[in-house]
Design an enzyme around this catalytic site. Structure first.
Site, mmCIF file in Angstrom:
data_model
loop_
_atom_site.group_PDB
_atom_site.id
_atom_site.type_symbol
_atom_site.label_atom_id
_atom_site.label_comp_id
_atom_site.label_asym_id
_atom_site.label_seq_id
_atom_site.Cartn_x
_atom_site.Cartn_y
_atom_site.Cartn_z
ATOM 1 N N HIS A 1 62.164 49.641 74.246
ATOM 2 C CA HIS A 1 60.883 48.519 73.652
ATOM 3 C C HIS A 1 60.420 49.229 72.556
ATOM 4 C CE1 HIS A 1 58.685 52.514 75.553
ATOM 5 N NE2 HIS A 1 58.202 51.932 74.986
ATOM 6 N N ASP B 1 65.759 50.093 79.388
ATOM 7 C CA ASP B 1 65.220 49.994 78.324
ATOM 8 C C ASP B 1 65.774 51.549 77.554
ATOM 9 O OD1 ASP B 1 62.828 50.689 76.632
ATOM 10 O OD2 ASP B 1 61.256 51.498 77.470
ATOM 11 N N GLY C 1 54.002 56.909 72.934
ATOM 12 C CA GLY C 1 54.461 58.002 71.800
ATOM 13 C C GLY C 1 55.593 58.767 71.797
ATOM 14 N N SER D 1 57.611 57.701 74.203
ATOM 15 C CA SER D 1 58.755 56.801 74.621
ATOM 16 C C SER D 1 60.092 57.360 73.999
ATOM 17 C CB SER D 1 58.664 55.865 73.873
ATOM 18 O OG SER D 1 56.982 54.498 75.345
ATOM 19 N N GLY D 2 61.090 56.559 74.339
ATOM 20 C CA GLY D 2 62.339 57.229 73.648
ATOM 21 C C GLY D 2 62.997 58.630 73.433
HETATM 22 N N1 ARG Z 1 55.384 53.449 76.719
HETATM 23 C C1 ARG Z 1 54.651 54.545 76.575
HETATM 24 C C2 ARG Z 1 54.919 54.779 74.876
HETATM 25 O O1 ARG Z 1 55.940 53.307 74.511
HETATM 26 C C3 ARG Z 1 55.518 55.229 77.466
HETATM 27 C C4 ARG Z 1 54.971 56.099 78.119
HETATM 28 C C5 ARG Z 1 55.150 56.782 79.274
HETATM 29 N N2 ARG Z 1 53.641 56.648 79.903
HETATM 30 C C6 ARG Z 1 53.396 57.933 81.383
HETATM 31 N N3 ARG Z 1 52.743 57.549 81.662
HETATM 32 N N4 ARG Z 1 54.824 58.484 81.479
HETATM 33 O O2 ARG Z 1 55.155 55.747 74.206
#
Ligand code: ARG
Length: 855
Positions: free
Chosen positions: A87, A139, A241, A243-244
């Site tokens: 994503h 993902d 932030g 993510s990944g």
């Molecule tokens: N989708 C988020 C990103 O792009 C990560 C979110 C993780 N959230 C959580 N509650 N664990 O950085």
């Protein structure tokens, strides 16, 4: 093809992480000769609820930049390969060009020159074909670096798990990243990599948590290939932030990447652990993508080999975490009540919102909030908390930036020098998230706030129920309160009090806070300053607007998700409604739909005459009830009777007790010009009844036959249980009425015809009134019953002048409909018609027939 060996001596030398090197560290996989060592950090190395990592602890952590800034995390899995989340690279179904991205390796703080870090361009981004959005799984993404990374003490690959690798429920693992430290709260400078310990949650346990409605009333169905980590109580999590980035677990001295940060619902919320892409199920996909690249990622075998059928808890029940805030032993015994003592001023009441922070009105500290400097006497400030033997000292005062000019932001946060141990008391109050929706009907209570004196006696005077936003707007919008029309949240919060203001008693407190309860948990919902007034506040500023500021300052205030999701029809206040007619005195003729608090007819009054008869009365203004004279004053009686009026009783059976209001009648006014037997009497009440959903004035009909309205006779069938009944009627045209009764009626008489079978619904002795609901929806009083008759009513309209002169605040609707009175002339009627045939219905039928033929 899996190459994963290590050089034991070299590792020993560089890996003094305590416990990292146990006996079994030299796993059975060490016979493979060359290559890529993985999962071993250099010597000692938000994420939400985490802390600064030590440099070199997580050498596989990379930062993915686009347009010069950090966007996502990733992990180095081989010199030329980085693993991340799909994503991060797919927007609206399209993969972004690899050329826009760069990988920063070996970085610790992202502030200033990236010392020791190096950057690689990305030559390809690979995403599984079946990726279509985070919530649908798969993902993950692989990034091929344009040139291999330079491995060194701060740049090393992590180990990948094989498909057969099992990470046990409950394992403590670590997530890392430069993401937000709370929802909408970016990592502050110097942007040091954050780490947080998270526990793996088994699929069943995680699904169980996600099956309970949580933030935004959402639930979620986990999919294969997803993995959860975190805590039922929340507070520690990855966030935007991160993510990944990797979720890694240590096994036998190596760190395996169990998951890739993917998504969550908010960050760190209760019962909403973070969702990660499980890496093990993607072994084959990863191997396929990196095929031919040397050296490739390492997939060490798990040691000891996983026993198949490891007891992963499968049952569906889980321990749902309950809020740790907002529990009070009983209403009024507030374990968060904080008393701030500032030398030279009266104590100021506030609320404990976390271990170290108290929220209070900024206006308690005038002169101390305007300057940028901390108050010089902060050393002498003290905070008293329930059950704490000694006063707390204050370290910092943080006023809201708008505090000095915006009443809705009259807030300041005080930090205690040392955090207090939270137990039964002191215990923080819960704060609402910005999207919190306090359901209409919620139980609320006023609480001390700011400079107040002890709240007087009856606790029930502090109790209230929340009104829906339309009621709030329509009812209070014109009473000198600013209540914006319902639209974008957050709305003003309007409590409807269970007991009315006691006459003559003024509430000389300048501030109030409104606490509202959900499933037994108390939220600080709103605040209000009042000019000196004898009424309690009608509309509160919602506190939820300030959630982000409070959590930003306190980093750990108890912002809680909504606990009740039972949105009834009242909850879906989305469509636009129009408010019923207003005068400068407020709204009239509103009727809760569906019955709020069980009161169906908020203007219907029970008039108890001399403690024995019960008549129907109608509230026409906050201090006035209109009734039929014959019911109030009996023939022959010369004394003025003792009369009591009850409001808020006209509900369904059983009668709602809590909203009753009673008043004495202090005077009876009759229209003198009507001589001895006027049909209408105005009863003056001992004190005003503040409009609320259980006691609300009706509108008055200005004359004419109301067009397009539905009309009812409202009274009681059974004198014992007093459940109001309404009989549907039609109001006859003046001509029909006149002819039917052969012109014997006094002017201003209305005749009605009952709908089939409704004649006997109300007892005549209580003098039921005639009401209509206009096409616009408001309720109007049209007439009061004439003694002994079911069909004849004294119209209100002809007495408009008298009523308006006697009672200033009545609401006459603007004129509409046909005029009442026809020109004189009995010849308009066929002779000798009326009453001839026994029933008014039959007579009317005959009459209509003749008139039709004549016409
Ligand atoms: N989708 C988020 C990103 O792009 C990560 C979110 C993780 N959230 C959580 N509650 N664990 O950085």
């Amino acid at each position: 093809m899996s190459q994963h060996l290590l050089l034991p001596l070299a590792i020993l030398a560089i890996s003094p992480i305590p416990g990292a090197f146990q006996d079994s560290a030299l796993s059975p996989t060490q016979e493979e000769p060359e290559d890529l060592d993985c999962g071993r950090p250099e010597p000692s190395a938000r994420i939400m609820g985490g802390s600064d990592a030590q440099p070199g602890t997580w050498p596989w952590q990379v930062s993915l930049h686009q347009g010069g800034g950090h966007i996502c995390g990733g992990s180095l899995i081989a010199p030329s390969w980085v693993l991340s989340a799909a994503h991060c690279f797919v927007t609206n179904g399209t993969l972004e060009p690899a050329a826009e991205w760069s990988v920063v390796l070996g970085v610790h703080s992202q502030d200033g020159p990236l010392d020791g870090a190096h950057v690689r361009a990305v030559s390809a981004i690979l995403v599984p074909d079946n990726y279509s959005g985070v919530e649908r799984g798969a993902d993950l993404a692989l990034l091929r670096l344009a040139s291999p990374a330079r491995l060194g003490p701060t740049v090393r690959p992590v180990c990948l798990p094989r498909a057969s690798h099992r990470f046990a429920h409950g394992t403590a693992c670590w997530a890392t990243g430069w993401g937000d430290i709370q929802e909408a709260d970016p990592l502050p400078l110097p942007w040091v990599l954050q780490e947080v310990e998270l526990r793996l949650l088994g699929e069943a346990a995680c699904q169980c948590l996600y099956s309970r409605p949580g933030p935004f009333n959402l639930t979620f169905q986990l999919l294969p290939g997803m993995l959860c980590a975190g805590y039922p109580e929340g507070r520690r999590d990855t966030c935007q932030g991160d993510s990944g980035g990797p979720l890694v677990c240590e096994e036998g001295g190596r760190w395996f990447q169990a998951g890739i940060t993917s998504f969550g619902f908010g960050c760190g919320r209760r019962n909403r652990p973070g969702v990660f892409t499980a890496v093990a199920p993607y072994e084959a996909w990863i191997r396929e993508q990196v095929l031919g690249s040397e050296p490739g990622p390492a997939f060490p075998t798990q040691s000891p080999e996983p026993q198949s059928g490891l007891p992963e808890p499968t049952d569906e029940n889980c321990t749902i975490a309950l809020p740790e805030c907002g529990k009070a032993p009983r209403p009024g015994a507030w374990p968060w009540e904080a008393q701030v003592m500032v030398p030279g001023s009266r104590p100021c009441y506030g609320a404990l919102v976390s271990e170290s922070w108290v929220l209070a009105p900024a206006s308690c500290f005038p002169g101390r909030i305007s300057s940028d400097l901390p108050p010089h006497d902060l050393d002498n400030w003290r905070v008293m908390l329930p059950s704490r033997p000694r006063a707390e000292r204050v370290a910092r005062l943080v006023p809201h930036e708008n505090a000095s000019w915006d009443d809705a932001s009259n807030l300041a946060l005080l930090q205690l020098r040392a955090p207090v141990n939270l137990s039964a008391a002191p215990r923080p109050v819960c704060l609402p998230h910005p999207e919190h929706y306090f359901l209409p009907g919620s139980r609320c209570r006023l609480a001390r706030w700011g400079h107040t004196e002890p709240v007087p006696g009856a606790g029930s005077l502090l109790e209230a129920e929340l009104l829906g936003v339309w009621w709030c707007h329509c009812l209070y919008g014109r009473q000198g309160e600013s209540v914006p029309p319902p639209g974008e949240p957050p709305q003003a919060l309007c409590p409807a009090y269970q007991e009315e203001e006691v006459a003559g008693r003024c509430w000389n407190y300048s501030h109030w806070s409104l606490l509202c309860r959900e499933e037994g948990t108390w939220f600080l919902a709103g605040i209000r300053d009042l000019p000196n007034d004898c009424l309690r506040p009608r509309a509160f500023y919602p506190l939820q607007t300030h959630g982000p500021w409070i959590s930003h300052v306190t980093r750990g205030a108890y912002l809680e998700d909504q606990l009740a999701w039972d949105w009834g029809p009242e909850g879906e206040e989305t469509e636009t409604q129009t408010c019923p007619p207003h005068t400068e005195h407020g709204a009239c003729g509103l009727r809760p739909e569906p019955a709020l608090m069980g009161v169906l007819w908020p203007w219907l009054a029970e008039v108890h005459v001399a403690g024995e008869r019960v008549c129907t009365g109608i509230l026409v203004a906050p201090g006035w009830v209109l009734a039929a004279t014959h019911c109030i004053l009996r023939l022959g009686s010369t004394t003025v009777p003792y009369i009591e009026v009850y409001l808020g009783r006209a509900g369904a059976s059983p009668l709602p007790q809590s909203h009753q209001v009673s008043r004495l009648v202090i005077s009876i006014r009759l229209p003198r010009h009507l001589g001895l037997r006027p049909p209408l009497a105005l009863l003056e009440l001992s004190s005003r009844v503040e409009p609320s959903p259980s006691a609300l004035p009706i509108c008055l009909h200005p004359g004419g036959t109301p067009l397009g309205a539905s009309c009812w006779v409202l009274g009681w069938k059974d004198p014992q249980d007093r459940v109001p009944v309404a009989a549907a009627v039609s109001i006859l045209t003046p001509r029909l009425c006149h002819c039917l009764y052969q012109g014997i009626l006094p002017p201003g008489t209305l005749c009605v015809l009952y709908a089939e079978g409704q004649e006997d619904r109300c007892e005549v002795t209580s003098a039921p009134p005639l009401l209509c609901q206009t096409e616009e929806g408001s309720w109007v009083l049209v007439g009061m019953a004439i003694r002994g008759s079911r069909e004849l009513f004294a119209a209100i309209a002809p007495e408009e002048t008298w009523i308006s002169q006697t009672v200033g605040e009545v609401h006459f609707l603007p004129p509409s409909g046909f005029p009442h009175w026809l020109p004189e002339g009995g010849d308009l009627c066929p002779p000798d018609m009326a009453r001839a045939s026994g029933s008014p219905r039959a007579a009317l039928f005959l009459l209509l027939l003749t008139l039709l033929i004549q016409g």
